[in-house]
Enzyme design. Sequence first.
Site, short mmCIF file in Angstrom:
data_model
loop_
_atom_site.label_atom_id
_atom_site.label_comp_id
_atom_site.label_asym_id
_atom_site.label_seq_id
_atom_site.Cartn_x
_atom_site.Cartn_y
_atom_site.Cartn_z
NE ARG A 1 -4.42 -1.13 0.03
CZ ARG A 1 -4.65 -2.20 -0.91
NH1 ARG A 1 -3.80 -2.42 -1.94
NH2 ARG A 1 -5.59 -2.52 -0.94
CG HIS B 1 -3.59 -0.60 -7.18
ND1 HIS B 1 -3.96 0.04 -5.94
CD2 HIS B 1 -3.69 -1.99 -6.70
CE1 HIS B 1 -4.04 -0.84 -4.84
NE2 HIS B 1 -3.93 -1.99 -5.39
#
Length: 314
Positions: free
Chosen positions: A229, A277
């Site tokens: 993350r 992502h």
Amino acid sequence: MKIINILFTGRLVKELERLLNSEEMLKGMGVRFVADEEVSSEDLDWADAYVAFHPVAHFQFGNLKWVHSLGAGVDRYMALGDRWPEDVLLTRTITSFGRKIGEYALSYMLKETQLHDRFRDQQGRAEWKMVSPRALDEMKVVVFGTGEIGQELARILGFFGVQVDGVSRSGADKDYFFRVMSLCEVDDSSFTEADFIINTLPLTKETVGLFDERLFGCMNQAVFINVGRGGTVDHGALLNALDSGALKEAVLDVFEEEPLPADSPLWNHPGVTVTPHISAITTPEEAVVCFLETLEAVESGGELRNRVDVGRGY
Ligand code: GLV
């Protein structure tokens, strides 16, 4: 636990509707497939199960008994904070994420060891100069996070003879890791030999901003790959580490703010590779398999290996 009404929402809602349309297990249950922006308070009050990548903007727990995350990460659910009621079960998707992240990491590792950029440059100059690529089995890798994903990554890299150390909260030994250090054990000498540092950690109270000046300062010409993350990294410290040589390159798939804002210095830094992502995307088919397995276990009281420990945050 008996589930009566399930609300599906988010990015995959159309595909999930198509795939679950005639699903036997859902017969007799109330099922709604609603686009994010159309989820109403009435939908949330009606549902006892909520299935999505993250909570909708005006999320409320209403009568929910179970929340199932379509992604591996649950930080956006955890960001609801102390509002998480003790009696609401939270589960997450477990699927081929580790394999996908293994392929993602390997692709950038091989680009480095096989000197792709260098040979492309030489080609541009019609230059014939032999330089020996480095072998993967000479590489030392440190993987932050030794859970489901980190462990599969270590297994895949181990197949190529890579020595993989792990870093985790507890430091408990795990298969496929040469050794595992706890976060507290990490010191200035832990990463001096690491060629690649791969972060798979979830975003929790303990990992927010973990990769800071001090931690990057312990690295020595490493390539940093972030598939965990973005919020675990201080990006100012990362840019300084690139400038000082602590990091040779950074390959970043996750960011504190996504999409990465157009004015972020990360876009144009020569040492940074940005991907949007994509290192471990949940496919609709995988989402359905994990959801149905979880539903079965929730209803029958069976073992839930994808249950999130809300206290720990992952
Ligand atoms: C992706 O980052 C996920 O949480 O599945």
